[in-house]
Each structure stands twice: as structure tokens, then as C-alpha cells.
Motif scaffolding. Structure first.
Motif, PDB file in Angstrom:
ATOM      1  N   SER A   1      30.944  18.441 -32.780  1.00 43.44           N
ATOM      2  CA  SER A   1      31.964  18.934 -33.703  1.00 43.44           C
ATOM      3  C   SER A   1      32.562  20.202 -33.116  1.00 43.44           C
TER       4      SER A   1
ATOM      5  N   HIS B   1      37.344  15.806 -35.887  1.00 39.70           N
ATOM      6  CA  HIS B   1      36.734  16.756 -34.958  1.00 39.70           C
ATOM      7  C   HIS B   1      36.774  16.205 -33.539  1.00 39.70           C
TER       8      HIS B   1
ATOM      9  N   ALA C   1      39.032  16.987 -39.485  1.00 38.82           N
ATOM     10  CA  ALA C   1      38.991  18.433 -39.239  1.00 38.82           C
ATOM     11  C   ALA C   1      40.247  19.134 -39.723  1.00 38.82           C
TER      12      ALA C   1
ATOM     13  N   TRP D   1      35.433  24.500 -41.073  1.00 35.02           N
ATOM     14  CA  TRP D   1      34.799  23.388 -40.352  1.00 35.02           C
ATOM     15  C   TRP D   1      33.281  23.454 -40.459  1.00 35.02           C
TER      16      TRP D   1
END
Length: 379
Positions: A18, A204, A187, A92
Motif C-alpha cells: 500500500s 493503492h 486510494a 490512507w
């Protein structure tokens, strides 16, 4: 591989990665490295990668305490500044997606983006932005939180408010949320300019692939030890990818909105690389020429400009006569032109409409290479 969203080359991503992994990897392995320089009351304050990770964690804990859930969407309605990137990573870290909103957007544009994206929280920069949101929020029942970066007597700053709220959350809980984020989780939700533009949802993995592709395309300016100053809005996707690439490569990153203090910021920050657009670079050129003309040095400037354009156009051998002219201008004129960029700038990364070829050759001739980034989303 080329990405279909913004035309940028992409790099491979594994299934467990990520975007926040780079923050903690930097903090653990290169914690003392200056990852950012943050503008504060006219000066620039160094922020190490370890300090940045700590600040991201503190905000993430605050968001968890506030009730933000994985999959929620947070709009970022602010001009370019350090906290924009800080909140990007904090969101995030809790599994939320960010929705950039251009800071000059109208009430109608803001309402459309907030409604279409399903945002439940908005980070605004100023009281003026907050007022824009207030005028439409009654028609947006999903909006639960509005946080403001610039605090005042009535409204605490978003950083202070969320950091204080997060003291009731243990670090381990925040890390669990961060580690639960998957490569295929959304994301960001981005919008091109235009009336009721169609959104693009990027995971992501997709963003990370584009970041790696950006680094591969521009390895010289994006590397540890270099400094980069962003002069464009982060609602622009190619510009935002560059900021993420800076975090990934530990290129010291600074944020400066296009303002009356721009030349001062450049002089103090002294970047090796800037992120600008054709209009802004054109203003630099025109300002330098206007100053030379006002000082009665029009012949000197015009000659040096012609030499720079001719020299910058060369891709092979350069004649002795042109090398001598360029060397002379390099001692007398070009250092003054580069001083407008802080004196150390060697590259400009541009987004949007490409700079015309003659201007590209001019900047190359004075010692600043111009690199065009991937194109923005089409309407």
C-alpha cells in the motif's frame, strides 16, 4: 507498461503493498533524513522522515477516534501545502480514500465532487473554503466532519484537533488499520476539470505503480539528496504523483502555492528541482526579460537568450563559436536568470500544456532541463 489514466509509465506492484509502506520504511531505515521542508511563518522548517511518520500516525489516530471507517472518503479542499500531503497519508493509513478538490473550485463544483464521490469528511484550508462548503453542505447529508487547516479563535486547526483527539487511541490500533489496507483498496477519487466531470477511482496498487513509473521516467531529479519544490496544485494528478515519488525516493519535498511570495520561497528553499507549468515558466522568462529591459540591458539579454536557445537545441556536437558564446553568457547572464529559481535549480518538471520548444531550449540553454510529466485526466 503505460497507464490508461494519465499516460505515465507504470511499475509492477505486489499484492500486499500500500502507499503508506514507504512512510514507515523510510522512518525505520532513514529516520534522520530530511524528508520535507515545511513553510512556517515565512521560514522553512526541516521535517525528518521519522517526524513525518509520527505526525501521520497522530492524525490517523485522531481520525479513528473521530469515527472514520475504512472505505470512507475524505475531500482535500486546499491549496498546495505540507499538510495536504500529510493528510493524504493519514487518510490512507486508516483505509480511507482522498478526494482532491481544486482550491479555486466554485460552490457548484465543490457540491458536485462531494456529492458524486460520496465524501463524508472535508478538509478545508481556510475560513473562505469552509464558507464555500457551508453553502452546500445542507444538500450533502453524508458530510459528517469538516476540518480546517488554518485555525482561528473560533475553529481549532485540523492538525491540533485531530492530534488531541487521537491521544485516546493506542498506536497498535492505528497500525492494525494501516496494515489492513490492501493493494486493491481505493486510494483516491480524482476529477478532471469541467462541468460534472466523470470521476476516476484509483487503487493503492494503481497509484503505487504510477509512482514507480514516474521514478523510472525521471531518475536524475528524483533521488535522495535532491530537493524539490512543488509550485502547482495537488489536485493535479501528475503533480501529486511527483510528491509521492519524492516520499518514495527520499527527495526532500517542499510545497509552495503560486503566490506573491513565490520568488522569496524559491530564494530561501533553493530547490534542485521545481514542479511548474508552461504558464509559470513563461512568467519567469518574461519577468527576467522585463527586468533586463528596464535596466537598459535589452541587447545583452536578447543576445544571451538567442545563444541559450541555439545551445539548448543542440543534441550532438556544438560548434566552437557557439560554445564560446555560451560560456561567456554563462558567466555574465545565466547565473542571474537561475538566481530567480534559487540559484541551484537544474530541472523543471512540468504538468499540463507542454512548454513550447523554443522555451524548452531556452531553459536548457541556461542550465535548467525541462521534463514533461504525464498528461492529466481528460474531461
Amino acid at each position: 507498461m503505460t497507464d490508461s489514466v494519465n499516460g505515465a509509465a507504470t511499475g509492477s506492484v505486489t499484492g500486499t503493498e500500500s502507499l503508506t509502506d514507504m512512510v514507515w520504511a523510510n522512518a525505520e531505515r532513514f529516520g534522520a533524513t530530511i524528508g520535507f521542508r515545511r513553510r512556517d511563518a515565512g521560514s522553512w522548517v526541516d521535517v525528518t522522515t521519522r517526524e513525518f511518520a509520527t505526525q501521520v500516525l497522530e492524525l490517523a489516530k485522531g481520525m479513528i477516534a473521530a469515527g472514520l471507517r475504512p472505505g470512507d472518503r475524505v475531500a482535500l479542499f486546499s491549496a498546495t501545502r505540507y499538510e495536504w500531503t500529510l493528510f493524504d497519508f493519514a487518510c490512507w493509513s486508516v483505509g480511507a480514500a482522498t478526494v482532491p478538490v481544486d482550491p479555486t473550485a466554485t460552490s457548484a463544483e465543490v457540491e458536485w465532487i462531494l456529492s458524486d464521490s460520496g465524501a463524508c469528511a472535508v478538509l478545508v484550508e481556510s475560513a473562505a473554503h469552509r464558507e464555500t462548503v457551508r453553502r452546500v453542505v445542507d444538500r450533502l447529508p453524508e458530510i459528517v466532519w469538516v476540518w480546517q487547516l488554518d485555525g482561528d479563535e473560533e475553529v481549532p486547526s485540523a492538525v491540533e484537533e485531530l492530534t488531541a483527539l487521537g491521544t485516546q487511541v493506542f498506536d497498535d490500533r492505528a497500525h492494525e488499520r494501516r496494515l489492513a489496507v490492501r493493494t486493491d483498496d481505493i486510494a483516491t477519487v480524482v476529477y478532471p476539470h469541467g462541468d460534472h466531470p466523470k470521476r476516476a477511482e484509483l487503487t493503492h496498487g494503481e497509484l503505487l505503480a504510477q509512482v514507480r513509473g514516474t521514478i523510472a521516467a525521471h531518475p536524475a531529479p528524483l533521488r535522495a539528496g535532491h530537493s524539490l519544490l512543488v509550485l502547482l496544485q495537488l489536485a493535479d494528478l501528475p503533480t501529486r504523483l511527483i510528491t509521492l515519488a519524492c516520499v518514495y525516493t527520499r527527495t526532500t519535498l517542499g510545497h509552495a502555492p503560486d503566490s506573491d511570495d513565490l520568488f522569496t520561497d524559491l530564494g530561501v528553499f533553493r530547490p534542485r528541482v521545481i514542479v511548474a507549468d508552461a504558464e509559470l515558466l513563461g512568467r519567469f522568462h518574461d519577468s527576467a526579460r522585463a527586468k533586463a529591459y528596464a535596466d537598459g540591458n535589452m541587447f545583452v539579454f536578447d543576445t544571451a537568450e538567442s545563444v541559450a536557445i541555439s545551445y539548448g537545441a543542440q543534441r550532438g556536437s556544438v560548434s566552437l563559436a557557439l560554445r564560446l558564446k555560451h560560456a561567456m553568457a554563462g558567466k555574465i547572464v545565466y547565473p542571474k536568470l537561475r538566481a530567480a529559481f534559487g540559484g541551484r535549480c537544474v530541472a523543471a518538471l512540468t504538468s499540463g500544456v507542454p512548454l513550447d520548444g523554443q522555451r524548452v531550449n531556452f531553459f536548457r540553454g541556461i542550465g535548467i532541463e525541462v521534463h514533461q510529466l504525464g498528461t492529466a485526466l481528460s474531461e
